[in-house]
Motif scaffolding. Sequence first.
Motif, mmCIF file in Angstrom:
data_model
loop_
_atom_site.group_PDB
_atom_site.id
_atom_site.type_symbol
_atom_site.label_atom_id
_atom_site.label_comp_id
_atom_site.label_asym_id
_atom_site.label_seq_id
_atom_site.Cartn_x
_atom_site.Cartn_y
_atom_site.Cartn_z
ATOM 1 N N ALA A 1 -8.360 14.915 -10.489
ATOM 2 C CA ALA A 1 -6.998 14.540 -10.087
ATOM 3 C C ALA A 1 -7.079 13.650 -8.849
ATOM 4 C CB ALA A 1 -6.172 15.793 -9.789
ATOM 5 N N PHE A 2 -6.354 12.544 -8.868
ATOM 6 C CA PHE A 2 -6.472 11.537 -7.804
ATOM 7 C C PHE A 2 -5.088 11.313 -7.197
ATOM 8 C CE2 PHE A 2 -7.058 7.169 -6.137
ATOM 9 C CZ PHE A 2 -8.209 7.381 -5.415
ATOM 10 N N GLU A 3 -4.881 11.891 -6.014
ATOM 11 C CA GLU A 3 -3.636 11.670 -5.296
ATOM 12 C C GLU A 3 -3.882 11.790 -3.792
ATOM 13 O OE1 GLU A 3 -0.805 14.562 -6.464
ATOM 14 O OE2 GLU A 3 -2.045 16.279 -5.986
ATOM 15 N N GLU A 4 -3.017 11.162 -3.034
ATOM 16 C CA GLU A 4 -3.220 11.058 -1.579
ATOM 17 C C GLU A 4 -3.148 12.409 -0.887
ATOM 18 O OE1 GLU A 4 -1.257 8.639 2.241
ATOM 19 O OE2 GLU A 4 -0.228 8.714 0.286
ATOM 20 N N ILE B 1 0.842 -1.204 0.000
ATOM 21 C CA ILE B 1 0.000 0.000 0.000
ATOM 22 C C ILE B 1 0.874 1.250 0.000
ATOM 23 C CG2 ILE B 1 -1.681 1.309 1.320
ATOM 24 C CD1 ILE B 1 -2.854 -1.326 2.301
ATOM 25 N N ASP B 2 1.948 1.250 0.825
ATOM 26 C CA ASP B 2 2.825 2.419 0.876
ATOM 27 C C ASP B 2 3.543 2.621 -0.454
ATOM 28 O OD1 ASP B 2 2.026 2.802 3.466
ATOM 29 O OD2 ASP B 2 3.775 1.790 4.347
ATOM 30 N N ASP B 3 3.997 1.536 -1.070
ATOM 31 C CA ASP B 3 4.680 1.654 -2.366
ATOM 32 C C ASP B 3 3.724 2.180 -3.443
ATOM 33 O OD1 ASP B 3 6.976 0.719 -1.226
ATOM 34 O OD2 ASP B 3 6.695 -1.361 -1.888
ATOM 35 N N TYR B 4 2.489 1.769 -3.369
ATOM 36 C CA TYR B 4 1.511 2.215 -4.389
ATOM 37 C C TYR B 4 1.274 3.724 -4.276
ATOM 38 C CZ TYR B 4 -2.751 2.512 -7.190
ATOM 39 O OH TYR B 4 -3.681 2.856 -8.138
ATOM 40 N N PHE B 5 1.140 4.243 -3.066
ATOM 41 C CA PHE B 5 0.855 5.664 -2.886
ATOM 42 C C PHE B 5 2.101 6.542 -2.973
ATOM 43 C CE2 PHE B 5 -3.071 4.005 -1.041
ATOM 44 C CZ PHE B 5 -4.005 4.874 -1.605
ATOM 45 N N SER B 6 3.264 5.925 -3.166
ATOM 46 C CA SER B 6 4.485 6.730 -3.280
ATOM 47 C C SER B 6 4.593 7.409 -4.641
ATOM 48 C CB SER B 6 5.719 5.839 -3.039
ATOM 49 O OG SER B 6 5.803 4.834 -4.046
ATOM 50 N N THR B 7 3.791 7.012 -5.608
ATOM 51 C CA THR B 7 3.814 7.619 -6.950
ATOM 52 C C THR B 7 2.414 8.099 -7.320
ATOM 53 O OG1 THR B 7 3.415 5.459 -8.002
ATOM 54 C CG2 THR B 7 5.715 6.147 -7.713
#
Length: 476
Positions: free
Chosen positions: A221-224, A184-190
């Motif tokens: 736009a879709f980002e954390e 999950i962390d790797d996915y949201f890193s980009t």
Amino acid sequence: MLSILEKFDIFGVPIKLKTIKKQEQFKSSQSGVIAIIIMILSLAYFFYVISLWINGKLIPKVTTSQRMIDYTTYEWENSEISFTLYDIRSKINPFTKENNIIMPVLLEISGLIISAYPRLLFSTLQVDGDKNVITIDKGKLVLSQVDGSKEDDQEDIKQYFVFFTKCRQDWMEEGGYCADQQTIDDYFSTNHGLLFLSINLQQYNYETLEFDEIKKTQFFAFEEKSPFYSQVVLQKQQTTIDDGILFSNFKTFEVIKDYEVNTQAVSAKFAQDTVITVDNIQLEFESLGAFIFRIDNIQANETILMPKLGEVLAQIGSIVNIIMLLKILSNMINTAMLESTILHQIIEIYYPQFQHVQITKNFLGQIKQVHYKGVEIKLANFQHKYNQLLEIARTKFTFNNLIQEISRVQLVLINQIGIQNIKNIFKIEEDLKFFESDRLSNSNHQIQNLVSVLPEESPKKSEFERFELFNSEFPS
């Protein structure tokens, strides 16, 4: 009694005299060509318009209006609302039930209270090769007054609240599980691109006489680090269609015409601070993005009147009337040719030499060549004299002149035969007798009446032949 009834007859027909060709009307080949063109154009346009009408190509009459409403519902069962994540950096589908990374959650809200248990939306549908797709398969939205009186059969207001959050195992359904925290962390890193909201709208197709579904898509736009909140307002439309061929046949449908989206940036805790459960328990979560779906209280009304048979025939008739203006030209041609023919015949009556005249004219009726007994004569001299004779013939062809000529003939007969002999002629009825004795007894009287004028008293033939056109005036 019969004579009185005859005066009320409005369907009388004129008594027509026949031409030399035993026709009641003068007809020409030029007018026949025009008539054929008119019929071909009229039939072609008739079939063309009928074909457009059958295939729904004729534009109907459409009227639109808007009105305020305080209650309505909209229900669907065919995945009309969908979300798609266009991820160009990763092939991972974050919305799957197994190894889930992003959890889409649907809440049914009445006012600001969650009225049903949260429903998870997982990616199970493949659309045009896209794998990151989630849909709201079925649902029902209700527009109603929060405060105020309602009818007994009216439901309370119902809206849908959809938000995206990181996977939580305590919310997971049976058979599903979250991906490990490192994934999950790797996915949201980009950055993973754009989130598309697509809603199927309905529009009436005049050709197929059915509603077509048109997908309208909005991009987010879709980002954390940038949560957002969007209010999606569905605009409902009541469509009334009259598709009767002869008489009215009204049908009413309720569809979603369009939708509007109002978006603003919010904090990650906005969604959890906005909604609470019926048990007054507040959910704790962080949202990546949130959507609320509701029905607009302004409803569009559309009335579609499909073309009826009478309107189609009226349209055909109006164009055919324009085409039939060619009939005026045809009548003018026939009138000119008829007048020319009659005037020439009048000249032949007075001057029998004209029977040997051959006049060649062009399409416009202008004289190009003149032959008399096979010999061509000078056109300039002939044209001048011929025009003079035509003017005299036109005068003789008038009604007043005919009366005048008959009166002169009457005076000549009275002078040559005598008024008493003329009276005796009109009194003769023996021709209608069928018996031999009747005919013999009056035969001498008839002969006496008919030979009252001696041959030597009649006009000489030479007195009528005074036209010297072809003898001396126009040398060959």
